[in-house]
Design an enzyme around this catalytic site. Structure first.
Site, short mmCIF file in Angstrom:
data_model
loop_
_atom_site.label_atom_id
_atom_site.label_comp_id
_atom_site.label_asym_id
_atom_site.label_seq_id
_atom_site.Cartn_x
_atom_site.Cartn_y
_atom_site.Cartn_z
N HIS A 233 3.84 7.73 5.89
CA HIS A 233 3.35 9.05 6.33
C HIS A 233 2.25 8.89 7.39
CE1 HIS A 233 4.74 9.47 2.08
NE2 HIS A 233 5.38 10.50 2.61
N HIS B 72 -4.83 10.37 4.24
CA HIS B 72 -4.63 11.79 4.56
C HIS B 72 -5.92 12.61 4.47
CE1 HIS B 72 -0.32 11.34 4.81
NE2 HIS B 72 -0.22 10.93 3.56
N ASP C 144 5.29 2.60 1.14
CA ASP C 144 6.33 3.62 0.96
C ASP C 144 7.37 3.58 2.08
OD1 ASP C 144 4.28 4.51 2.60
OD2 ASP C 144 3.86 6.32 1.43
N ASP D 294 1.59 2.99 6.66
CA ASP D 294 2.15 3.85 5.60
C ASP D 294 3.33 4.67 6.18
OD1 ASP D 294 1.07 5.23 2.75
OD2 ASP D 294 2.13 6.66 4.04
N1 Q9C Z 1 8.82 15.51 -2.00
C1 Q9C Z 1 0.53 8.92 0.66
O1 Q9C Z 1 1.50 8.20 0.81
N2 Q9C Z 1 4.19 15.07 -0.79
N3 Q9C Z 1 0.66 10.23 0.47
C2 Q9C Z 1 5.52 14.70 -0.53
C3 Q9C Z 1 7.80 14.78 -1.37
C4 Q9C Z 1 3.11 14.39 -0.20
C5 Q9C Z 1 1.95 10.85 0.45
C6 Q9C Z 1 6.48 15.53 -1.29
C7 Q9C Z 1 3.24 12.95 0.09
C8 Q9C Z 1 1.89 12.32 0.29
C9 Q9C Z 1 -0.84 8.34 0.59
ZN ZN Z 2 2.55 7.55 2.38
#
Ligand code: Q9C
Ligand code: ZN
Length: 354
Positions: free
Chosen positions: A207, A169, A294, A205
């Site tokens: 995301h 990110h 994830d 991933d």
């Molecule tokens: N309630 C990576 O997997 N916030 N980052 C989510 C969920 C951010 C994930 C809030 C998630 C970032 C590297």
């Molecule tokens: Zn992620």
């Protein structure tokens, strides 16, 4: 394959992240990496190394994908935070004000003197605490990415950068999504600089890998593809749609494959086949895989339903690309399953690549 792990990773241990108006415990915790290391000791894939890269080479590799003003900020941020108030030494730094980009609106070209304003300028969320050890840990993670890329350049079929904090990110000049330095982008650029004319980044991933996309968006020499939760409903929300295909010289060299929340392995693996076909069509000679776990059914913040056994097949499919491959460690917040899932994927890759 060798694993390069970050001996400084635990120096980054955020206390809390902002979620729906409340502070909640961080999902991105040091134990994540420890579970992967423990599983690698049970089921070795190859030697475990800490990265040995020179300071100057590492700074240069980081500077290839991040702006100088952002890196300067990150390096000095903790000292500035504590200088604001000595009591800050016990608290993580989180941003609370951002220059929302709008035509004729807030400016991001003038560097504010105020630390809180600069923290906002270089961040896009309030879920990524900056701590006393963040810079040391993030730099150590970037060293893993560089060392893994160098190992592949030296002839290894694959290498694993067990980097933490994660990276995908983080953009040219911003942190967010628990990420500070973009390890996958650093690896991809290092492969380019070592002579690979075209490098592909295939982000698995949950995301969208917004930082990596932004870094390479106008370039044809690094093809970026990401399979992820549809940003209409899933983080990071503001990037990752299917119509983002790259710009200028990079037109056609970004591919987003968003899937709805709830997607299971049959659809996910068919989408991986689409991504791999695109990597092949792009003519890449090396591959970087930002490896998030994830997508797992038990992940507390994500919405796909992959099972632990599915990760063997993911690794096997990735090996089918037949390219020298660097893996970086990204998300995966079902902490007690993240080691099993990561090693399943890598073992599936290694067995199929043999
Ligand atoms: N309630 C990576 O997997 N916030 N980052 C989510 C969920 C951010 C994930 C809030 C998630 C970032 C590297
Ligand atoms: Zn992620």
């Amino acid at each position: 394959m060798k694993t390069f792990h970050n001996p400084h990773h635990a120096a980054h241990a955020g206390q809390q992240e902002m979620f729906r108006g409340r502070m909640v415990p961080c999902h991105e915790v040091p134990a994540r990496l420890d579970f992967v290391l423990a599983e690698l000791q049970r089921r070795p894939l190859g030697a475990l190394h800490t990265p040995e890269v020179g300071d100057a080479a590492l700074d240069a590799a980081i500077g290839r994908v991040h702006s100088a003003r952002y890196v300067d900020f990150l390096r000095g941020a903790w000292a500035e935070w504590v200088a604001m108030d000595p009591a800050n030494a016990q608290r993580d730094a989180l941003p609370s004000v951002w220059p929302l980009p709008n035509r004729h609106g807030f400016r991001n070209d003038v560097l504010p003197f105020n630390f809180a304003a600069r923290l906002g300028l270089f961040s896009f969320d309030s879920g990524s605490p900056l701590t006393a050890g963040t810079w040391t840990a993030a730099r150590g993670g970037a060293a893993c990415a560089l060392a893994a890329a160098q190992d592949v350049v030296a002839g290894a079929r694959s290498a694993f950068a067990l980097s933490r904090p994660p990276g995908h990110h983080a953009g040219p000049d911003f942190l967010g999504g628990y990420c500070f330095l973009n390890n996958a982008a650093i690896a991809a650029q290092a492969l380019r600089d070592a002579g690979h004319a075209k490098v592909a980044v295939l982000d698995v991933d949950y995301h969208h890998g917004n930082g990596t996309q932004t870094i390479f968006y106008e370039r044809a020499d690094v093809f970026t593809v990401s399979i992820h939760g549809d940003p209409s409903t899933e983080y990071p929300f503001f990037l990752g749609h299917a119509d983002e295909r790259g710009a200028d010289a990079g037109e056609g060299f970004n591919l987003n494959l968003p899937l709805p929340r709830g997607t299971g392995f049959d659809t996910w693996r068919a989408t991986l086949a689409t991504a791999l076909q695109a990597v092949s069509d792009a003519g890449a000679t090396a591959l970087v895989v930002p490896m998030g776990l994830d997508t797992f059914e038990g992940d507390p913040i994500s919405g796909f339903t992959l099972k632990s056994a599915d990760y063997f097949a993911v690794g096997e499919a990735l090996a089918g690309a037949g390219l020298p491959t660097v893996f970086t460690f990204e998300g995966g917040y079902a902490v007690d399953a993240v080691g099993t899932n990561a090693v399943n994927l890598l073992e599936g890759f290694q067995q199929a690549a043999a």
